[in-house]
Design an enzyme around this catalytic site. Structure first.
Site, mmCIF file in Angstrom:
data_model
loop_
_atom_site.group_PDB
_atom_site.id
_atom_site.type_symbol
_atom_site.label_atom_id
_atom_site.label_comp_id
_atom_site.label_asym_id
_atom_site.label_seq_id
_atom_site.Cartn_x
_atom_site.Cartn_y
_atom_site.Cartn_z
ATOM 1 C CG ASP A 103 -1.970 1.146 1.132
ATOM 2 O OD1 ASP A 103 -2.519 1.379 0.050
ATOM 3 O OD2 ASP A 103 -2.184 1.801 2.160
ATOM 4 C CB CYS B 173 -17.821 1.326 -6.356
ATOM 5 S SG CYS B 173 -16.337 1.492 -5.361
HETATM 6 C C1 B12 Z 1 -4.506 6.734 -3.013
HETATM 7 C C2 B12 Z 1 -5.314 5.484 -2.794
HETATM 8 C C3 B12 Z 1 -6.678 5.626 -2.556
HETATM 9 C C4 B12 Z 1 -7.412 6.925 -2.802
HETATM 10 C C5 B12 Z 1 -7.585 7.085 -4.349
HETATM 11 C C6 B12 Z 1 -8.111 5.780 -4.994
HETATM 12 C C7 B12 Z 1 -7.785 5.568 -6.456
HETATM 13 N N1 B12 Z 1 -8.628 4.812 -7.122
HETATM 14 O O1 B12 Z 1 -6.777 6.055 -6.960
HETATM 15 C C8 B12 Z 1 -8.729 6.715 -1.995
HETATM 16 C C9 B12 Z 1 -8.533 7.233 -0.584
HETATM 17 C C10 B12 Z 1 -9.972 7.371 -2.584
HETATM 18 C C11 B12 Z 1 -8.784 5.196 -1.954
HETATM 19 C C12 B12 Z 1 -9.960 4.496 -1.770
HETATM 20 C C13 B12 Z 1 -10.032 3.110 -1.746
HETATM 21 N N2 B12 Z 1 -8.997 2.256 -1.723
HETATM 22 CO CO1 B12 Z 1 -7.137 2.791 -2.019
HETATM 23 N N3 B12 Z 1 -5.336 3.132 -2.508
HETATM 24 C C14 B12 Z 1 -4.698 4.211 -2.820
HETATM 25 C C15 B12 Z 1 -3.222 3.888 -3.151
HETATM 26 C C16 B12 Z 1 -2.390 4.196 -1.910
HETATM 27 C C17 B12 Z 1 -2.639 4.624 -4.367
HETATM 28 C C18 B12 Z 1 -3.539 4.590 -5.625
HETATM 29 C C19 B12 Z 1 -3.110 5.605 -6.652
HETATM 30 O O2 B12 Z 1 -1.960 5.645 -7.050
HETATM 31 N N4 B12 Z 1 -4.064 6.457 -7.078
HETATM 32 C C20 B12 Z 1 -3.812 7.510 -8.021
HETATM 33 C C21 B12 Z 1 -4.599 7.300 -9.366
HETATM 34 C C22 B12 Z 1 -4.220 8.312 -10.423
HETATM 35 O O3 B12 Z 1 -4.185 6.097 -9.803
HETATM 36 P P1 B12 Z 1 -5.006 5.067 -10.724
HETATM 37 O O4 B12 Z 1 -6.458 4.986 -10.523
HETATM 38 O O5 B12 Z 1 -4.196 3.857 -10.571
HETATM 39 O O6 B12 Z 1 -4.816 5.749 -12.155
HETATM 40 C C23 B12 Z 1 -4.196 5.023 -13.142
HETATM 41 C C24 B12 Z 1 -5.131 4.101 -13.872
HETATM 42 O O7 B12 Z 1 -6.477 4.583 -13.777
HETATM 43 C C25 B12 Z 1 -4.606 4.149 -15.264
HETATM 44 N N5 B12 Z 1 -5.624 4.045 -16.255
HETATM 45 C C26 B12 Z 1 -6.245 5.032 -16.887
HETATM 46 N N6 B12 Z 1 -7.110 4.521 -17.789
HETATM 47 C C27 B12 Z 1 -7.023 3.170 -17.690
HETATM 48 C C28 B12 Z 1 -7.693 2.167 -18.365
HETATM 49 C C29 B12 Z 1 -7.420 0.822 -18.034
HETATM 50 C C30 B12 Z 1 -8.129 -0.259 -18.715
HETATM 51 C C31 B12 Z 1 -6.457 0.518 -17.017
HETATM 52 C C32 B12 Z 1 -6.129 -0.863 -16.638
HETATM 53 C C33 B12 Z 1 -5.791 1.538 -16.339
HETATM 54 C C34 B12 Z 1 -6.090 2.859 -16.692
HETATM 55 O O8 B12 Z 1 -3.944 5.414 -15.419
HETATM 56 C C35 B12 Z 1 -3.686 6.001 -14.160
HETATM 57 C C36 B12 Z 1 -2.215 6.219 -14.025
HETATM 58 O O9 B12 Z 1 -1.556 4.995 -13.890
HETATM 59 C C37 B12 Z 1 -3.323 2.345 -3.459
HETATM 60 C C38 B12 Z 1 -2.075 1.552 -3.103
HETATM 61 C C39 B12 Z 1 -1.003 1.684 -4.200
HETATM 62 N N7 B12 Z 1 0.178 2.020 -3.808
HETATM 63 O O10 B12 Z 1 -1.301 1.478 -5.369
HETATM 64 C C40 B12 Z 1 -4.553 1.911 -2.580
HETATM 65 C C41 B12 Z 1 -5.467 0.831 -3.129
HETATM 66 C C42 B12 Z 1 -5.781 1.135 -4.571
HETATM 67 N N8 B12 Z 1 -6.701 1.023 -2.355
HETATM 68 C C43 B12 Z 1 -7.326 -0.065 -2.063
HETATM 69 C C44 B12 Z 1 -8.610 -0.132 -1.456
HETATM 70 C C45 B12 Z 1 -9.023 -1.473 -0.869
HETATM 71 C C46 B12 Z 1 -9.433 0.999 -1.422
HETATM 72 C C47 B12 Z 1 -10.936 1.038 -1.063
HETATM 73 C C48 B12 Z 1 -11.736 -0.136 -1.606
HETATM 74 C C49 B12 Z 1 -11.063 1.137 0.487
HETATM 75 C C50 B12 Z 1 -12.478 1.298 1.013
HETATM 76 N N9 B12 Z 1 -13.292 0.255 1.006
HETATM 77 O O11 B12 Z 1 -12.829 2.358 1.484
HETATM 78 C C51 B12 Z 1 -11.360 2.402 -1.713
HETATM 79 C C52 B12 Z 1 -11.873 2.194 -3.152
HETATM 80 C C53 B12 Z 1 -12.206 3.445 -3.895
HETATM 81 C C54 B12 Z 1 -12.058 3.261 -5.409
HETATM 82 N N10 B12 Z 1 -13.143 3.040 -6.124
HETATM 83 O O12 B12 Z 1 -10.922 3.305 -5.902
HETATM 84 C C55 B12 Z 1 -6.580 -1.289 -2.576
HETATM 85 C C56 B12 Z 1 -7.304 -1.818 -3.824
HETATM 86 C C57 B12 Z 1 -7.338 -3.327 -3.956
HETATM 87 C C58 B12 Z 1 -8.034 -3.699 -5.244
HETATM 88 N N11 B12 Z 1 -8.920 -4.677 -5.181
HETATM 89 O O13 B12 Z 1 -7.798 -3.121 -6.274
HETATM 90 C C59 B12 Z 1 -5.134 -0.676 -2.857
HETATM 91 C C60 B12 Z 1 -4.390 -1.299 -4.028
HETATM 92 C C61 B12 Z 1 -4.340 -0.868 -1.542
HETATM 93 C C62 B12 Z 1 -3.839 -2.293 -1.361
HETATM 94 N N12 B12 Z 1 -2.552 -2.466 -1.154
HETATM 95 O O14 B12 Z 1 -4.576 -3.245 -1.411
HETATM 96 N N13 B12 Z 1 -7.542 4.636 -2.172
HETATM 97 S S1 SF4 Z 2 -19.717 -2.697 -11.526
HETATM 98 FE FE1 SF4 Z 2 -19.650 -3.152 -13.720
HETATM 99 S S2 SF4 Z 2 -18.559 -1.392 -14.589
HETATM 100 FE FE2 SF4 Z 2 -18.123 -1.379 -12.408
HETATM 101 S S3 SF4 Z 2 -16.224 -2.527 -12.195
HETATM 102 FE FE3 SF4 Z 2 -17.903 -3.989 -11.900
HETATM 103 S S4 SF4 Z 2 -18.228 -4.867 -13.948
HETATM 104 FE FE4 SF4 Z 2 -17.032 -2.998 -14.218
HETATM 105 S S1 SF4 Z 3 -18.788 3.997 -4.179
HETATM 106 FE FE1 SF4 Z 3 -17.917 5.984 -4.703
HETATM 107 S S2 SF4 Z 3 -17.575 6.929 -2.734
HETATM 108 FE FE2 SF4 Z 3 -17.775 4.736 -2.324
HETATM 109 S S3 SF4 Z 3 -15.669 3.895 -2.428
HETATM 110 FE FE3 SF4 Z 3 -16.563 3.668 -4.453
HETATM 111 S S4 SF4 Z 3 -15.868 5.518 -5.515
HETATM 112 FE FE4 SF4 Z 3 -15.627 5.946 -3.340
#
Ligand code: B12
Ligand code: SF4
Ligand code: SF4
Length: 364
Positions: free
Chosen positions: A143, A254
């Protein structure tokens, strides 16, 4: 490339009880431009660490010089069985008496802290490899390291990233998984990634998100309830009020909505790790609003839950209360609000929000 060692490592990971495991090359992300765009356009809010060490986050060889492989693992923490939602208008017990609304904890945070649970099993594996392969590098990450964990896990064949931006695990475990890695200079054989888009035309996570935080594969992190309730330390933006449903710490909406994350018989081959068995699943909001530092300490909250300070717990509780019907509030809840509203030395936002809620109660 050492195929025999790769097979041995994969078998050790299975023995250590990881639900999913695999290996990918330590290569640069193909989403660098998207990440930079995200930082500029969406923004990381108070998670300023996301804007630091960008080079390392984009390229694991910048993080661990000489890195060649990443060993990726996932723990399954729940089977995702549906559970009761504590909305404001259903806060009556079976005999019709009014009870205080409750707030839910996201399921990953209900048992032991996953950082320790995963690290405690990866470090001995890394230590064994350090002993046998001196001169090589082994860095255990869970993480907090500046690497894109979901992207590496996807390339290592653990699953596919969905529109909600989370990894959807193989073996029907859905997104109820947490990730860890060993970044190493060893040259290991990569696993096969899973082909195809897991989502198709589905938009259930987008529709279910209470704060409209999801665009396909792009999270508006500062709108996410998980960010608000755990990471954001100051007063919440006005538009967050009344939108957090019953989420007190984190949010699973979600994931709960995703067809891949529904409990399935085929997933019983990989049982959730018992270390994540819930000690606290939800809390009575009147209790939370009445907590002192001492009474909160006596709750013996897990390390994960201790991440939010006392004023954040109360702020999160008030946001849920704001979305409930004042006619259902118990005396205990009203008393807790009165106490906060008259706490002159306390947090200003908590005082003003409590006073505003009490005005609803008196009809003023
Ligand atoms: C910051 C962070 C958060 C932030 C931002 C979340 C986010 N989605 O980025 C917040 C606080 C909101 C958060 C929430 C949660 N988190 Co969090 N978080 C992190 C952390 C520390 C960094 C993620 C990051 O770099 N975000 C920045 C954005 C820009 O990154 P990104 O989404 O990866 O963006 C890339 C992709 O989208 C990609 N991209 C763009 N287009 C496309 C298209 C395709 C097809 C693909 C493949 C990629 C892609 O381009 C971007 C640049 O690389 C990671 C741990 C880690 N070191 O990775 C855990 C991590 C992602 N979190 C985790 C968890 C469990 C959660 C929650 C479920 C917790 C909860 N129940 O409350 C929620 C889920 C919310 C959600 N829907 O994402 C787990 C996810 C496990 C999994 N099953 O994937 C992780 C991996 C931690 C872990 N070690 O397990 N988190
Ligand atoms: S709810 Fe539907 S759109 Fe969202 S991640 Fe799951 S399969 Fe994909
Ligand atoms: S449902 Fe929306 S508010 Fe809740 S963890 Fe997923 S992205 Fe965040």
């Amino acid at each position: 490339m050492d195929h025999a060692l790769t097979a041995e490592i994969l078998s050790t990971l299975e023995g250590a009880g990881f639900a999913l495991y695999g290996i990918c090359r330590a290569t640069e992300t193909s989403h660098r431009a998207k990440f930079t765009q995200w930082l500029e356009q969406v923004g990381c809010g108070e998670m300023t660490y996301l804007a630091e060490h960008i080079q390392q986050r984009m390229d694991p060889c910048e993080f661990v010089p000489t890195a060649r492989s990443i060993i990726c693992v996932a723990d399954r923490y729940t089977d995702g069985a549906p559970e009761q939602i504590h909305g404001g208008n259903v806060d009556r017990n079976i005999s019709g008496a009014i009870v205080s609304p409750r707030g839910r904890v996201a399921r990953y945070a209900r048992g032991r802290d996953y950082h320790s649970v995963i690290r405690d099993r990866l470090e001995p594996i890394a230590d064994d490899l350090r002993r046998r392969f001196p001169g090589n590098r082994f860095r255990v990450c869970v993480d907090t390291a500046p690497i894109l964990e979901r992207e590496h896990a996807q390339r290592a064949g653990l699953g596919r990233i969905g529109k909600h931006t989370l990894l959807i695990g193989e073996k029907s475990v859905g997104s109820w998984i947490v990730l860890g890695e060993i970044v190493t200079s060893l040259d290991l054989a990569p696993s096969n990634p899973v082909a195809g888009d897991p989502c198709g035309t589905c938009t259930r996570c987008i529709d279910a998100c209470p704060t409209q935080a999801i665009e396909p594969w792009k999270l508006h992190a500062q709108r996410c309830i998980s960010y608000l309730t755990i990471e954001h330390r100051s007063a919440p933006a006005e538009w967050f009020h009344n939108r957090t449903d019953d989420w007190l710490f984190g949010c699973d909406a979600c994931v709960e909505a995703c067809p891949h994350s529904q409990p399935r018989e085929s997933a019983t081959r990989v049982q959730p790790n018992p270390a994540y068995q819930a000690s606290h699943s939800d809390f009575d909001l009147a209790d939370v609003l009445s907590w002192s530092e001492q009474s909160r300490a006596s709750m013996k909250l897990s390390k994960a839950l201790r991440r939010a300070k006392l004023s954040m717990w109360k702020r999160n509780a008030l946001l849920i209360v704001a979305g409930t019907n004042a006619a259902t509030w118990s005396d205990q809840l009203v008393n807790a609000l009165k106490q906060l509203a008259s706490d002159e030395g306390g947090d200003v936002w908590l005082r003003e929000k409590s006073a505003e809620l009490l005005r609803r109660c008196s009809g003023a």
